[in-house]
Design an enzyme around this catalytic site. Structure first.
Site, PDB file in Angstrom:
ATOM      1  N   LYS A 282       0.848  -1.189   0.000  1.00  0.00           N
ATOM      2  CA  LYS A 282       0.000   0.000   0.000  1.00  0.00           C
ATOM      3  C   LYS A 282       0.888   1.245   0.000  1.00  0.00           C
ATOM      4  O   LYS A 282       1.842   1.344   0.774  1.00  0.00           O
ATOM      5  CB  LYS A 282      -0.892  -0.037   1.241  1.00  0.00           C
ATOM      6  CG  LYS A 282      -2.055   0.933   1.238  1.00  0.00           C
ATOM      7  CD  LYS A 282      -2.945   0.657   2.447  1.00  0.00           C
ATOM      8  CE  LYS A 282      -4.135   1.583   2.490  1.00  0.00           C
ATOM      9  NZ  LYS A 282      -5.008   1.302   3.650  1.00  0.00           N
ATOM     10  N   GLU A 368     -19.833  -6.600   9.542  1.00  0.00           N
ATOM     11  CA  GLU A 368     -20.774  -5.843  10.355  1.00  0.00           C
ATOM     12  C   GLU A 368     -21.829  -6.728  11.019  1.00  0.00           C
ATOM     13  O   GLU A 368     -22.229  -6.479  12.161  1.00  0.00           O
ATOM     14  CB  GLU A 368     -21.458  -4.777   9.492  1.00  0.00           C
ATOM     15  CG  GLU A 368     -20.539  -3.672   8.999  1.00  0.00           C
ATOM     16  CD  GLU A 368     -19.804  -4.015   7.717  1.00  0.00           C
ATOM     17  OE1 GLU A 368     -19.014  -3.186   7.237  1.00  0.00           O
ATOM     18  OE2 GLU A 368     -20.026  -5.135   7.186  1.00  0.00           O
ATOM     19  N   ARG A 396     -26.104  -2.913   6.547  1.00  0.00           N
ATOM     20  CA  ARG A 396     -25.869  -4.313   6.212  1.00  0.00           C
ATOM     21  C   ARG A 396     -26.213  -5.243   7.371  1.00  0.00           C
ATOM     22  O   ARG A 396     -26.367  -6.443   7.183  1.00  0.00           O
ATOM     23  CB  ARG A 396     -24.398  -4.504   5.827  1.00  0.00           C
ATOM     24  CG  ARG A 396     -23.906  -3.534   4.789  1.00  0.00           C
ATOM     25  CD  ARG A 396     -22.437  -3.692   4.476  1.00  0.00           C
ATOM     26  NE  ARG A 396     -22.226  -4.830   3.590  1.00  0.00           N
ATOM     27  CZ  ARG A 396     -21.051  -5.137   3.065  1.00  0.00           C
ATOM     28  NH1 ARG A 396     -19.995  -4.408   3.350  1.00  0.00           N
ATOM     29  NH2 ARG A 396     -20.923  -6.175   2.275  1.00  0.00           N
TER      30      ARG A 396
END
Length: 674
Positions: A282, A368, A396
């Site tokens: 990254k 979640e 969600r």
């Protein structure tokens, strides 16, 4: 940028030599870093996939071959290679979206940008190809290792692996991170694969050495290859994927274009489900990102210093920072309070709590649903969990909040960060659904703080509720100045009255959460037109405070202003309470239209939705004019007239009107001055 300017589509990459491809990668980074620093956006993830994206578009023929991105914030390089070179207005009104967008290009397939979904899309597309007899197109899903922590990804893997003859290529972009380092058992498994690359080298050695051994060399190599499963379990334990029925290719250096191309071609030629495990870094090529310990510059704000990635001007206190500081104070006072996050420890403000109380913080990954039900279990066992998730992602976990938390009367506090209009991240990231979606959950209490002081107070009020779930929602960005109350009415704060003026209290304006300031602006504009208004902040918008119903009966018109979709929102809930109480005062609700909103800054989106003091006041003046003489009680005829006026469009893109309610005269609630 000579090479990049020549790339108008993926097939232009075919004309470049390996040296030119390396030069192109450097040009892409040199373009993205200063551009994104100016506009804001996800810089770290995109710098990490430059070579991987070049290889993808060299091997596969998009859009004929379907390339899916999970999560979409790593698709900037994909945009550049598909001819979208103007990033000067990235994430701004009229400019490029920060995620794949179908309106921009035929190369963009999914734009949902909620993590862990691409594999299910890929499975569906591959099934459709099979049903239709299409055999000459590939389906490729690029998924970050962080997104693989989501349960939906594993549901899709289970289905993808079930069909050995249905080709789906899964490219795992493994940079060890989502926002921050990826955690959990899968992360540890990928780390083992990442650091144990001996199997492929061992097999290559065997092929070379035994191939040169006469007579017995070839049979020995074939035998060796035949027991590869056992060797892999010992030398490189990628057996988990192969046990599922997925061919595993890798690990591959994701910054080696030739190596990535080779791996992708092998996967393409397999004609079945394959995982290509690419190791990337990254922020590659950007020292400021590589050296940024927190999240390697996952995202930078507008007008950042391209050298450091840091904002050139200091930002004010944010809603999230207020929550973060208060959580630390609460944690010091109560050892039963724990924090739960879904791979977003710092973005939701739980990082300070984690630093102070490392044994009381749980990062479950991009999961979640699991976060909510796990929290319900913690509540059963005597803790009070605080589950902090972006409002758009909390959607969600609706079933878990309904059936696992509310049904079991679990004392869990949900913190919906970035609620309402978030703006620049576009349709998928606006948190404008929460106060509608969760209105139907029995027993759930929802708070919408108007300022930092109320956020601190209401967090503590929520944590004192042990027999039901609670929810606190607040906006993205800088927190507004504290707005003092002038009186109390039931559990509500009265922010403005007509006391001490010659004005009659004609309109009751209900300002919800961050739009309390807009409600006050509306009242001031109405006063200029000789119309008196009472402004209240309900504080807890679910359930509706009985005092609000009584106040409504003492006014000629009720107006609600909320940063939430109008359908089923706070205005609708109040209207229902008025109807149930037979209160005849008409109600007009102002909120966000029930449609997906294009990306633009928050102020622009709110203006487009008609949520400004000027637009709302202008419409109210017309509604009041239709009610008859001031001081006249609300009659059925007047209420019907107001309802008709509320239904008439009054602006280019108004927030459509809601139903009206009528109600009886009732005794006004006691308003206690502060």
């Amino acid at each position: 940028m000579a090479l990049l300017e020549r790339i108008q589509g993926p097939r232009d990459l075919d004309k470049l030599s390996s040296e030119q491809l390396t030069e192109l990668a450097a040009e892409i980074r040199a373009y993205l870093i200063p551009t994104v620093a100016k506009t804001s956006g996800h810089i770290g993830p995109n710098l990490g996939v430059v070579e991987l994206t070049i290889a993808l578009h060299r091997v596969f023929d998009s859009p004929r071959d379907t390339v899916l991105w999970d999560v979409g914030h790593q698709a900037y390089v994909h945009k550049l290679l598909t001819g979208r070179h103007d990033f000067s207005t990235l994430r701004q009104e009229g400019g490029l979206s920060g995620y794949p967008a179908r309106v921009e290009s035929e190369h963009d397939v999914i734009e949902n940008s909620h993590a862990s979904t691409a594999l299910a899309y890929a499975d569906g597309i591959a099934k459709a190809h099979q049903v239709r007899g299409v055999t000459d197109r590939q389906v490729v899903a690029v998924i970050g290792d962080g997104a693989l922590t989501g349960g939906m990804a594993w549901e899709a893997l289970n289905n993808i692996a079930a069909a050995k003859d249905r080709p789906v290529i899964i490219v795992v972009n493994d940079n060890e991170r989502s926002y921050t380092p990826t955690i959990g058992g899968l992360a540890e498994h990928l780390a083992t694969l990442r650091t144990t690359q001996g199997y492929e080298r061992f097999l290559e050695w065997g092929r070379g050495m035994l191939g040169r051994t006469p007579v017995i060399g070839t049979p020995l190599y074939e035998a060796l290859h035949g027991v590869k499963k056992g060797l892999k379990d010992i030398v490189a334990p990628q057996g988990m994927f192969e046990d599922l029925g997925l061919k595993y290719v890798g690990p591959v250096d994701g910054h080696d274009i030739a190596g990535m191309e080779s791996a992708l071609r092998r996967a393409r030629n397999y004609h079945g489900p394959v995982i290509v495990h690419a190791i990337t870094r990254k922020g590659e090529g950007y020292p400021a990102a590589r050296n940024h310990q927190l999240d390697q510059l996952h995202q930078v704000g507008p007008d950042s210093d391209p050298e450091t990635g840091q904002p050139l001007a200091p930002a004010g206190a944010s809603w999230t920072s207020v929550f973060a500081d208060e959580m630390v104070k609460v944690g010091a006072e109560r050892d039963d309070v724990v924090g739960i996050t879904a791979a977003m420890l710092h973005p939701v403000g739980l990082h300070k709590f984690a630093e102070r109380f490392p044994d009381r913080i749980f990062d479950v990954g991009i999961a979640e649903q699991h976060a909510v039900t796990s929290a319900a279990g913690m509540a059963f066992a005597g803790l009070h969990p605080v589950v902090a998730i972006y409002a758009t992602f909390l959607n969600r976990a609706f079933d878990q909040i309904l059936m696992d938390a509310a049904l079991h009367r679990a004392g869990v506090t949900f913190v919906a960060d970035r609620a309402g209009v978030t703006g620049n991240d576009g349709a998928s990231h606006n948190g404008m659904w929460d106060m509608s979606i969760f209105q139907v959950v029995p027993g759930l209490r929802i708070a919408a703080p108007r300022d930092g002081a109320q956020l601190r107070a209401q967090l503590r009020e929520a944590l004192d509720v042990h027999d039901a779930p609670t929810m606190i929602r607040f906006s993205k960005g800088a927190v507004c100045d504290d707005i003092p109350a002038v009186a109390k009415a039931g559990g509500m704060d009265v922010l403005r009255t007509t006391a001490g003026t010659a004005l009659t209290p004609d309109v009751l304006v209900v300002g919800v959460g961050a739009l309390a300031g807009v409600a006050l602006d509306v009242a001031e504009r109405l006063a200029d037109q000789g119309i008196g208004a009472t402004v209240v902040d309900p504080r807890w918008v679910k359930p509706v405070d009985p005092a609000l119903v009584l106040l409504a009966a003492e006014h000629r018109l009720v107006v609600t202003v909320e940063d939430n979709v109008r359908v089923g929102g706070v205005g609708s809930a109040i209207a229902q309470e008025l109807r149930d109480a037979a209160v005849r005062t008409p109600l007009r609700d102002f909120g966000i239209p029930a449609r997906f909103l294009d990306h633009a800054n928050r102020a622009t989106v709110l203006e487009q939705a008609g949520l400004t003091g000027q637009r709302i006041a202008h419409e109210i003046v017309g509604l009041v004019a239709g009610l008859g003489a001031p001081g006249a009680p609300a009659s059925a005829e007047n209420a019907e007239s107001a309802a008709s006026a509320a239904s008439a469009p009054s602006a280019p893109e108004p927030s459509a009107s809601a139903g009206t309610s009528e109600s009886p005269n009732g005794s006004a609630p006691k308003v206690t001055a502060r």
